[in-house]
Scaffold this motif. Sequence first.
Motif, PDB file in Angstrom:
ATOM      1  N   SER A  24       0.860  -1.180   0.000  1.00  0.00           N
ATOM      2  CA  SER A  24       0.000   0.000   0.000  1.00  0.00           C
ATOM      3  C   SER A  24       0.900   1.235   0.000  1.00  0.00           C
ATOM      4  CB  SER A  24      -0.889   0.008   1.239  1.00  0.00           C
ATOM      5  OG  SER A  24      -0.105   0.201   2.396  1.00  0.00           O
ATOM      6  N   PRO A  25       0.345   2.408  -0.309  1.00  0.00           N
ATOM      7  CA  PRO A  25       1.172   3.624  -0.273  1.00  0.00           C
ATOM      8  C   PRO A  25       1.814   3.862   1.092  1.00  0.00           C
ATOM      9  CG  PRO A  25      -0.843   4.058  -1.459  1.00  0.00           C
ATOM     10  CD  PRO A  25      -0.980   2.671  -0.872  1.00  0.00           C
ATOM     11  N   SER A  26       1.082   3.638   2.175  1.00  0.00           N
ATOM     12  CA  SER A  26       1.651   3.890   3.505  1.00  0.00           C
ATOM     13  C   SER A  26       2.768   2.899   3.831  1.00  0.00           C
ATOM     14  CB  SER A  26       0.568   3.858   4.585  1.00  0.00           C
ATOM     15  OG  SER A  26      -0.075   2.610   4.609  1.00  0.00           O
ATOM     16  N   THR A  27       2.613   1.644   3.432  1.00  0.00           N
ATOM     17  CA  THR A  27       3.651   0.644   3.681  1.00  0.00           C
ATOM     18  C   THR A  27       4.905   0.951   2.867  1.00  0.00           C
ATOM     19  OG1 THR A  27       2.005  -1.039   4.165  1.00  0.00           O
ATOM     20  CG2 THR A  27       4.204  -1.825   3.595  1.00  0.00           C
ATOM     21  N   SER A  28       4.719   1.332   1.619  1.00  0.00           N
ATOM     22  CA  SER A  28       5.886   1.637   0.791  1.00  0.00           C
ATOM     23  C   SER A  28       6.630   2.854   1.338  1.00  0.00           C
ATOM     24  CB  SER A  28       5.490   1.835  -0.668  1.00  0.00           C
ATOM     25  OG  SER A  28       4.632   2.928  -0.825  1.00  0.00           O
ATOM     26  N   LYS A  29       5.907   3.870   1.808  1.00  0.00           N
ATOM     27  CA  LYS A  29       6.559   5.042   2.403  1.00  0.00           C
ATOM     28  C   LYS A  29       7.356   4.644   3.640  1.00  0.00           C
ATOM     29  CE  LYS A  29       3.024   8.347   1.032  1.00  0.00           C
ATOM     30  NZ  LYS A  29       1.958   9.236   1.514  1.00  0.00           N
ATOM     31  N   ARG A  30       6.767   3.794   4.479  1.00  0.00           N
ATOM     32  CA  ARG A  30       7.443   3.375   5.708  1.00  0.00           C
ATOM     33  C   ARG A  30       8.722   2.594   5.403  1.00  0.00           C
ATOM     34  NH1 ARG A  30       4.136  -0.296   7.621  1.00  0.00           N
ATOM     35  NH2 ARG A  30       5.562  -2.015   7.381  1.00  0.00           N
ATOM     36  N   ILE A  31       8.643   1.678   4.459  1.00  0.00           N
ATOM     37  CA  ILE A  31       9.816   0.865   4.122  1.00  0.00           C
ATOM     38  C   ILE A  31      10.918   1.723   3.503  1.00  0.00           C
ATOM     39  CG2 ILE A  31      10.617  -0.966   2.560  1.00  0.00           C
ATOM     40  CD1 ILE A  31       7.947  -2.384   3.234  1.00  0.00           C
ATOM     41  N   LEU A  32      10.553   2.631   2.612  1.00  0.00           N
ATOM     42  CA  LEU A  32      11.551   3.520   2.023  1.00  0.00           C
ATOM     43  C   LEU A  32      12.178   4.418   3.087  1.00  0.00           C
ATOM     44  CD1 LEU A  32       9.681   4.347  -1.278  1.00  0.00           C
ATOM     45  CD2 LEU A  32      11.842   3.096  -1.085  1.00  0.00           C
ATOM     46  N   LYS A  33      11.380   4.875   4.039  1.00  0.00           N
ATOM     47  CA  LYS A  33      11.915   5.689   5.143  1.00  0.00           C
ATOM     48  C   LYS A  33      12.903   4.875   5.976  1.00  0.00           C
ATOM     49  CE  LYS A  33      10.615   8.313   9.196  1.00  0.00           C
ATOM     50  NZ  LYS A  33       9.586   8.633  10.156  1.00  0.00           N
ATOM     51  N   GLU A  34      12.560   3.612   6.260  1.00  0.00           N
ATOM     52  CA  GLU A  34      13.464   2.752   7.032  1.00  0.00           C
ATOM     53  C   GLU A  34      14.787   2.543   6.301  1.00  0.00           C
ATOM     54  OE1 GLU A  34      11.269  -0.834   7.811  1.00  0.00           O
ATOM     55  OE2 GLU A  34       9.884   0.180   9.164  1.00  0.00           O
ATOM     56  N   LEU A  35      14.728   2.337   4.995  1.00  0.00           N
ATOM     57  CA  LEU A  35      15.953   2.153   4.211  1.00  0.00           C
ATOM     58  C   LEU A  35      16.796   3.434   4.202  1.00  0.00           C
ATOM     59  CD1 LEU A  35      14.599   0.050   1.212  1.00  0.00           C
ATOM     60  CD2 LEU A  35      16.159  -0.727   3.002  1.00  0.00           C
ATOM     61  N   ARG A  36      16.144   4.592   4.180  1.00  0.00           N
ATOM     62  CA  ARG A  36      16.878   5.862   4.267  1.00  0.00           C
ATOM     63  C   ARG A  36      17.525   6.012   5.630  1.00  0.00           C
ATOM     64  NH1 ARG A  36      12.300   9.257   2.844  1.00  0.00           N
ATOM     65  NH2 ARG A  36      13.145  10.687   4.383  1.00  0.00           N
ATOM     66  N   GLU A  37      16.802   5.667   6.698  1.00  0.00           N
ATOM     67  CA  GLU A  37      17.354   5.769   8.051  1.00  0.00           C
ATOM     68  C   GLU A  37      18.536   4.822   8.249  1.00  0.00           C
ATOM     69  OE1 GLU A  37      13.913   5.129  10.501  1.00  0.00           O
ATOM     70  OE2 GLU A  37      13.267   7.213  10.326  1.00  0.00           O
ATOM     71  N   GLN A  38      18.509   3.680   7.571  1.00  0.00           N
ATOM     72  CA  GLN A  38      19.619   2.720   7.630  1.00  0.00           C
ATOM     73  C   GLN A  38      20.762   3.147   6.704  1.00  0.00           C
ATOM     74  OE1 GLN A  38      17.935  -1.098   6.599  1.00  0.00           O
ATOM     75  NE2 GLN A  38      16.485  -1.028   8.295  1.00  0.00           N
ATOM     76  N   GLU A  39      20.564   4.259   6.008  1.00  0.00           N
ATOM     77  CA  GLU A  39      21.543   4.826   5.078  1.00  0.00           C
ATOM     78  C   GLU A  39      21.900   3.874   3.940  1.00  0.00           C
ATOM     79  OE1 GLU A  39      24.821   6.513   7.206  1.00  0.00           O
ATOM     80  OE2 GLU A  39      23.530   7.934   8.265  1.00  0.00           O
ATOM     81  N   LYS A  40      20.915   3.110   3.496  1.00  0.00           N
ATOM     82  CA  LYS A  40      21.121   2.231   2.351  1.00  0.00           C
ATOM     83  C   LYS A  40      20.736   2.925   1.048  1.00  0.00           C
ATOM     84  CE  LYS A  40      20.700  -2.004   4.920  1.00  0.00           C
ATOM     85  NZ  LYS A  40      20.097  -3.304   5.048  1.00  0.00           N
ATOM     86  N   ILE A  41      19.766   3.852   1.141  1.00  0.00           N
ATOM     87  CA  ILE A  41      19.321   4.592  -0.035  1.00  0.00           C
ATOM     88  C   ILE A  41      19.239   6.070   0.315  1.00  0.00           C
ATOM     89  CG2 ILE A  41      18.034   2.652  -1.017  1.00  0.00           C
ATOM     90  CD1 ILE A  41      15.440   3.995  -0.021  1.00  0.00           C
ATOM     91  N   ILE A  42      19.182   6.901  -0.733  1.00  0.00           N
ATOM     92  CA  ILE A  42      18.985   8.334  -0.542  1.00  0.00           C
ATOM     93  C   ILE A  42      17.788   8.777  -1.381  1.00  0.00           C
ATOM     94  CG2 ILE A  42      21.385   8.872   0.007  1.00  0.00           C
ATOM     95  CD1 ILE A  42      21.706   9.818  -2.918  1.00  0.00           C
ATOM     96  N   LEU A  43      17.188   9.873  -0.972  1.00  0.00           N
ATOM     97  CA  LEU A  43      16.046  10.455  -1.671  1.00  0.00           C
ATOM     98  C   LEU A  43      16.528  11.615  -2.512  1.00  0.00           C
ATOM     99  CD1 LEU A  43      12.985  10.926  -2.109  1.00  0.00           C
ATOM    100  CD2 LEU A  43      13.014  12.298  -0.026  1.00  0.00           C
ATOM    101  N   GLU A  44      16.107  11.630  -3.763  1.00  0.00           N
ATOM    102  CA  GLU A  44      16.404  12.750  -4.649  1.00  0.00           C
ATOM    103  C   GLU A  44      15.081  13.301  -5.155  1.00  0.00           C
ATOM    104  OE1 GLU A  44      19.039  11.667  -7.777  1.00  0.00           O
ATOM    105  OE2 GLU A  44      20.769  11.646  -6.463  1.00  0.00           O
ATOM    106  N   GLY A  45      14.926  14.609  -5.098  1.00  0.00           N
ATOM    107  CA  GLY A  45      13.707  15.254  -5.567  1.00  0.00           C
ATOM    108  C   GLY A  45      12.679  15.354  -4.462  1.00  0.00           C
TER     109      GLY A  45
END
Length: 56
Positions: A24-45
Amino acid sequence: MILDYLSKNEYITRKEVERLCGFSPSTSKRILKELREQEKIILEGQNKSSKYKFKK
C-alpha cells in the motif's frame, strides 16, 4: 526486493515499489523511510518527482 531492483536500475520511485512489491502507499513510504534511516538509499527530488537511489 527493493535493493535488488536498485542493483539493476539507477533509481526507483514509490509507485514502482507499490507495483513491484504489492505494498500500500503507507507501507511503501514506511519501508523507504526505514531504508533511508539505515543509510542504504537516498532520496532525490520532492513530491511526485521523488526518486530513491543507492547511497554512494
